[in-house]
Design an enzyme around this catalytic site. Structure first.
Site, PDB file in Angstrom:
ATOM      1  N   LEU A 126     -10.224-107.184  66.455  1.00 52.02           N
ATOM      2  CA  LEU A 126      -9.426-108.322  66.911  1.00 52.02           C
ATOM      3  C   LEU A 126      -7.987-108.257  66.418  1.00 52.02           C
ATOM      4  CD1 LEU A 126      -9.695-110.845  68.634  1.00 52.02           C
ATOM      5  CD2 LEU A 126     -10.387-112.112  66.611  1.00 52.02           C
ATOM      6  N   TYR A 141      -4.780-108.312  63.344  1.00 55.30           N
ATOM      7  CA  TYR A 141      -4.225-109.275  62.389  1.00 55.30           C
ATOM      8  C   TYR A 141      -5.298-109.708  61.386  1.00 55.30           C
ATOM      9  CZ  TYR A 141       0.157-109.658  64.952  1.00 55.30           C
ATOM     10  OH  TYR A 141       1.360-109.405  65.541  1.00 55.30           O
ATOM     11  N   ASP A 173       3.270-123.771  70.764  1.00 57.07           N
ATOM     12  CA  ASP A 173       2.894-122.356  70.813  1.00 57.07           C
ATOM     13  C   ASP A 173       3.773-121.660  71.856  1.00 57.07           C
ATOM     14  OD1 ASP A 173       1.900-123.316  73.195  1.00 57.07           O
ATOM     15  OD2 ASP A 173       0.170-121.974  73.170  1.00 57.07           O
ATOM     16  N   TYR A 189       1.476-124.742  64.013  1.00 58.33           N
ATOM     17  CA  TYR A 189       0.767-124.802  65.296  1.00 58.33           C
ATOM     18  C   TYR A 189      -0.691-125.183  65.097  1.00 58.33           C
ATOM     19  CZ  TYR A 189      -2.275-123.734  68.991  1.00 58.33           C
ATOM     20  OH  TYR A 189      -3.284-123.872  69.887  1.00 58.33           O
ATOM     21  N   CYS A 210       3.084-122.115  84.575  1.00 56.23           N
ATOM     22  CA  CYS A 210       4.384-121.664  84.072  1.00 56.23           C
ATOM     23  C   CYS A 210       4.183-120.390  83.258  1.00 56.23           C
ATOM     24  CB  CYS A 210       5.032-122.766  83.240  1.00 56.23           C
ATOM     25  SG  CYS A 210       6.799-122.521  82.945  1.00 56.23           S
ATOM     26  N   GLN A 256      -1.879-115.507  68.413  1.00 57.39           N
ATOM     27  CA  GLN A 256      -1.319-114.267  68.971  1.00 57.39           C
ATOM     28  C   GLN A 256      -2.366-113.447  69.709  1.00 57.39           C
ATOM     29  OE1 GLN A 256       2.293-113.052  68.669  1.00 57.39           O
ATOM     30  NE2 GLN A 256       1.917-115.221  68.976  1.00 57.39           N
ATOM     31  N   THR A 257      -3.330-114.121  70.267  1.00 56.73           N
ATOM     32  CA  THR A 257      -4.439-113.428  70.914  1.00 56.73           C
ATOM     33  C   THR A 257      -4.768-114.133  72.224  1.00 56.73           C
ATOM     34  OG1 THR A 257      -5.324-112.851  68.741  1.00 56.73           O
ATOM     35  CG2 THR A 257      -6.839-112.681  70.601  1.00 56.73           C
ATOM     36  N   GLU A 294      -8.967-121.736  66.974  1.00 53.34           N
ATOM     37  CA  GLU A 294      -7.517-121.639  66.830  1.00 53.34           C
ATOM     38  C   GLU A 294      -7.098-120.427  66.005  1.00 53.34           C
ATOM     39  OE1 GLU A 294      -5.543-123.126  68.580  1.00 53.34           O
ATOM     40  OE2 GLU A 294      -6.754-124.765  69.356  1.00 53.34           O
TER      41      GLU A 294
END
Length: 363
Positions: free
Chosen positions: A88, A90, A146, A128, A200, A50-51, A45
């Site tokens: 990666l 962040y 998310d 999250y 979606c 954001q990945t 997680e």
DNA sequence: AACTCGGGGGC
DNA sequence: GCCCCAGAGTT
């Protein structure tokens, strides 16, 4: 309005349809899916914040290979962990990863906490991630919200409230928790995220074989492209980094970036950042003034330029090669590293791009 | 509430 | 180019 063409979806029906899709048609596979080991769930997680899954996969495997348990990670050398995280992005995630591993190894005796509030209190773990760990590893009824969930809910229920406003977030979380299947929260959370990622989708969603086609407000009102609504806009700024590769024998100066800025805790060459409109000459002049180099320094060839577009910054890096005969006292706080050993340090991608291409040229 | 933190991929 | 991605922390 075409509002009448869709049948309003009952709350209980939503999760029923979703879970049915999950059982029959969800083919998405990921190594952490169904995982009950909280360490692995947590690790996956954090990596995935954001990945995209495809980007995080190799990192997940690599981390588990190097640190099979949270105690291994807690005992690890920080520089080694950053090296594994390199590329990666962040990087505060990496910092918090180490801090949390040590917290659990120490304060929790190596056992991952199993209640929501304790999980949420861990560094790098927000609403999250806490919900994801709580539901996946401990079967606790907390709905994940998310980017996938915002999108699915906004479209199916036709919610035009901005997902990045305070009240919007609160309302989406409330709805998400009303929809959550209390008896199998982990399966439900996995289902809605997989559904958002594969059906979606943000652009060109597969509405034709969507299980909610008859109920989806956005679909029947032709608002798929407009939902979800975001109200904040991204501000971009341009930055110009003049990096000096100062060679003394086979060594060159680097240091860890410690300021609260991009790439904190990665390494860099002596840097002069200048506003737009400057030239390499002005950077060299400043380097001379700071006595990083002197009049006898041999400046090699033309500077090499690399560019990188980030979400909030557009970065231009100018690499200037020079050679000095004596160690500059002005760089005493830098590490002088043999160039063969640079690969042991973690660098921003734009520096690694330069280093790898330079290696090719030198062959 | 606004800002900041990376890198990559799709269009 | 712009938007989005299994978001969180700081100001």
């Amino acid at each position: 309005m075409s509002n009448l063409t869709h049948k309003r979806l009952e709350v209980s029906n939503f999760s029923k349809l979703l879970l049915k899709w999950h059982e029959k048609d969800n083919n998405r596979q990921m190594p952490w899916k169904g995982e009950k080991d909280a360490y692995k769930v947590w690790l996956s997680e954090i990596i995935l914040q954001q990945t995209r899954v495809e980007q995080g996969l190799a990192y997940y495997d690599n981390f588990l290979h190097n640190f099979p348990t949270i105690k291994d990670l807690a005992a690890a050398n920080e520089k080694k962990v950053f090296k594994l995280w390199e590329g990666l992005g962040y990087y505060s995630r990496c910092r918090n990863l180490i801090a949390t591993a040590r917290m659990i190894a120490g304060h929790y005796g190596g056992v991952f906490p199993g209640n929501y509030n304790d999980i949420l209190s861990l560094k790098g773990v927000g609403p999250y991630t806490a919900s994801a760990i709580a539901s996946f590893a401990f079967d606790l009824p907390h709905a994940v919200v998310d980017g996938n969930v915002y999108r699915v809910l906004a479209r199916v229920f036709g919610i035009e409230e901005a997902i990045d406003s305070t009240t919007g977030k609160k309302n989406f979380h409330q709805l998400a928790n009303e929809l959550l299947d209390q008896k199998q929260p982990g399966r439900y959370n996995q289902a809605i995220m997989d559904f958002g990622a594969t059906i979606c989708k943000p652009v060109a969603p597969l509405c034709n074989h969507c299980i909610f086609k008859k109920h989806c407000v956005a679909y029947s009102c032709n608002k798929i492209q407009q939902l979800p609504v975001k109200e904040k806009k991204i501000k971009q700024r341009s930055r110009f980094f003049y990096f000096f590769i100062i060679q003394h024998g086979s060594k060159t100066a680097i240091r860890e970036r410690l300021d609260k800025d991009i790439w904190q805790h990665l390494h860099e060459f002596p840097l002069i950042e200048l506003p737009q409109g400057n030239t390499t000459d002005s950077a060299v002049t400043e380097a001379l003034q700071m006595k990083w180099i002197n009049g006898e320094s041999f400046i090699k060839a033309e500077p090499v330029i690399y560019r990188q577009k980030l979400t909030h910054q557009s970065i231009t890096a100018i690499f200037i090669n020079s050679r000095v005969h004596e160690l500059p006292g002005s760089l005493r706080n830098y590490e002088w590293v043999d160039e063969d050993r640079l690969s042991a340090y973690s660098f921003p991608k734009i520096i690694n791009d330069y280093l790898s291409n330079r290696a090719l040229v030198n062959e």
